[in-house]
Design an enzyme around this catalytic site. Structure first.
Site, mmCIF file in Angstrom:
data_model
loop_
_atom_site.group_PDB
_atom_site.id
_atom_site.type_symbol
_atom_site.label_atom_id
_atom_site.label_comp_id
_atom_site.label_asym_id
_atom_site.label_seq_id
_atom_site.Cartn_x
_atom_site.Cartn_y
_atom_site.Cartn_z
ATOM 1 N N LYS A 133 -1.681 12.459 -2.758
ATOM 2 C CA LYS A 133 -0.692 12.826 -1.737
ATOM 3 C C LYS A 133 0.528 13.420 -2.449
ATOM 4 O O LYS A 133 0.363 14.377 -3.191
ATOM 5 C CB LYS A 133 -0.388 11.602 -0.867
ATOM 6 C CG LYS A 133 -1.640 11.138 -0.090
ATOM 7 C CD LYS A 133 -1.337 10.040 0.896
ATOM 8 C CE LYS A 133 -2.511 9.728 1.797
ATOM 9 N NZ LYS A 133 -3.468 8.751 1.267
ATOM 10 N N ASP A 142 0.882 -1.167 0.000
ATOM 11 C CA ASP A 142 0.000 0.000 0.000
ATOM 12 C C ASP A 142 0.921 1.219 0.000
ATOM 13 O O ASP A 142 1.470 1.605 1.034
ATOM 14 C CB ASP A 142 -0.914 -0.006 1.232
ATOM 15 C CG ASP A 142 -1.880 1.175 1.209
ATOM 16 O OD1 ASP A 142 -1.613 2.138 0.466
ATOM 17 O OD2 ASP A 142 -2.890 1.139 1.941
#
Ligand code: DSN
Length: 426
Positions: free
Chosen positions: A235, A206
């Site tokens: 992000k 992840d």
């Protein structure tokens, strides 16, 4: 109040719904007026925002390019094919699925592709920096699967690879997850691969937090080691809010079926198009310079906070974020978050490994440099930001700063961001 920067159509919103228009502009003022240090946020580009605000939002396109359940998909097919091809090329991946609506949606699909309910999944524990979808009891992942949590070592605060291997041998999990939300160091993907192979598990990375650093070649890629890599696109990667999955060719069918029709309906085609834009931007040499600067800034900020008497968990950072232990100052994470917010500095309280405080209080803060680096800030600015956080938190006096001191810090924050503004006015 701010003016919008992504096109003339904003006038339509102002006349149709002035309340929402005011909120949008006030939020833009907030972004421009303060320091954004949330490690999982960024300031996405006007080109990405333009794709997000486009009429691609109107289109239903259940299925995949060339195999849709609706007519009229020729144009959105091209957008999704571009997004998938750019993802495969940038990350050197055999297969990409760009439809997940979010990181949690992407992760649900990975579970669906690789596990049956009840299967064991080995993952980093949430209090040590893991994620809700890695087996927390309050999430589907902890209710429908059997989590086996691993930790960081108490002495080094680094992942305990010996413990990971012991737990893997003992529990024989179906899946092993590498990846975290508050781990400042590089992860040894080769070590995880070796452990996964030893016990016959699939390896899932992840990469939500750090995939942007991988795209910018600032840190090593998990893709050669993992069966499957999931991530968010908003992000460090600086795309729209959303999720994405990369996998080996042998898992492509299972992943695609797990996204649609198993866990999602129609994809958000404006978001898929915006992901394509972000991937194009991330393939540039400018973006590589950006990713390197994010890491340099993060190290400089951690150092500056240590100079203010705080402690960087694990002794520093190799990535875009630092986890800061405030116990030496006698200030909680919740107090630090509130004081910084009053001074125009946005960050979040965060549990530190082996934290004696409950999560809503927490003994630490997490700081990240994706947004301030997008604004063009460098190591010298990080020194200044560390000093401002120190003043807001009360590091110098060892007591709670008063309103006048917080207002004085806010003034200095305003001067700093005015020199290198977010979303520069035309
Ligand atoms: N909530 C995100 C973060 O801040 O790290 C992860 O999902």
């Amino acid at each position: 109040m701010s003016t919008p920067f992504w096109g003339p159509d904003f006038d339509e919103l102002t006349s149709t719904d002035p309340e929402i228009a005011d909120i949008v502009l006030a939020e833009l003022d907030r972004l421009r007026g303060g320091l954004q240090l949330i490690a999982s946020e960024n300031l996405t580009s006007p080109a990405v925002l333009a794709a997000l605000g486009s009429t691609l939002s109107n289109k239903y396109a259940e299925g995949y390019p060339g195999r849709r359940y609706y007519g009229g998909c020729a144009e959105v097919d091209k957008a999704e094919e571009l997004a998938n091809a750019r993802a495969r090329e940038l990350f050197v991946a055999e297969h990409a699925n760009t439809q997940p609506h979010s990181g949690a949606s992407a992760n649900l699909a990975v579970y669906a592709a690789f596990c049956q309910p009840g299967d064991k999944v080995l993952a980093m524990s949430l209090p040590h920096g893991g994620h809700l979808t890695h087996g927390a009891k309050v999430s589907f992942s902890g209710k429908w699967f059997t989590p086996v949590p691993y930790s960081v070592r108490e002495d080094s605060e680094l992942i305990d690879y010996d413990q990971v291997r012991e737990l893997a041998l003992e529990h024989r999990p179906k899946l092993i997850i590498a990846g975290a939300t508050a781990y400042p160091r590089l992860i040894d993907f080769a070590a995880f691969r070796e452990i996964a192979d030893e016990v016959g598990a699939a390896l899932w990375v992840d990469a939500a937090h750090f995939i942007g650093l991988v795209a910018g070649k600032a840190i090593p890629s998990p893709v050669p080691h993992a069966d499957v890599v999931s991530f968010t696109t908003h992000k460090v990667l600086r795309g729209p809010r959303g999720g994405m999955i990369l996998c080996r060719g042998e898992h492509a069918k299972a992943i695609d079926k797990a996204v649609f029709p198993f866990s999602q309906g129609g994809p958000l085609m404006h978001s898929v198009a915006a992901k394509a834009v972000a991937l194009k931007e991330a393939a540039s040499t400018d973006y590589q310079a950006y990713a390197a600067q994010v890491v340099a800034n993060s190290a400089a900020l951690a150092k500056s906070l240590e100079d203010e008497g705080m402690r960087a968990v694990s002794g520093g950072t190799d990535t875009h974020l630092a986890l800061i232990d405030l116990q030496r100052l006698g200030v909680t994470g919740a107090e630090a978050e509130a004081r910084c917010e009053a001074a125009g500095i946005t960050l979040n309280k965060n549990a530190i490994p082996y934290d004696p405080a409950p999560p809503m209080t927490a003994s630490g803060i997490r700081v990240g440099t994706p947004s301030v680096t997008t604004q063009g800030m460098t190591e010298a600015d990080m020194g200044e930001i560390g000093r401002l956080i120190g003043r807001a938190v009360g590091a110098e006096r060892g007591s709670q700063p008063g309103d006048a001191e917080l207002a004085s810090v806010a003034g200095d924050v305003s001067r700093l961001v005015a020199a290198k503004p977010a979303y520069r006015r035309a």
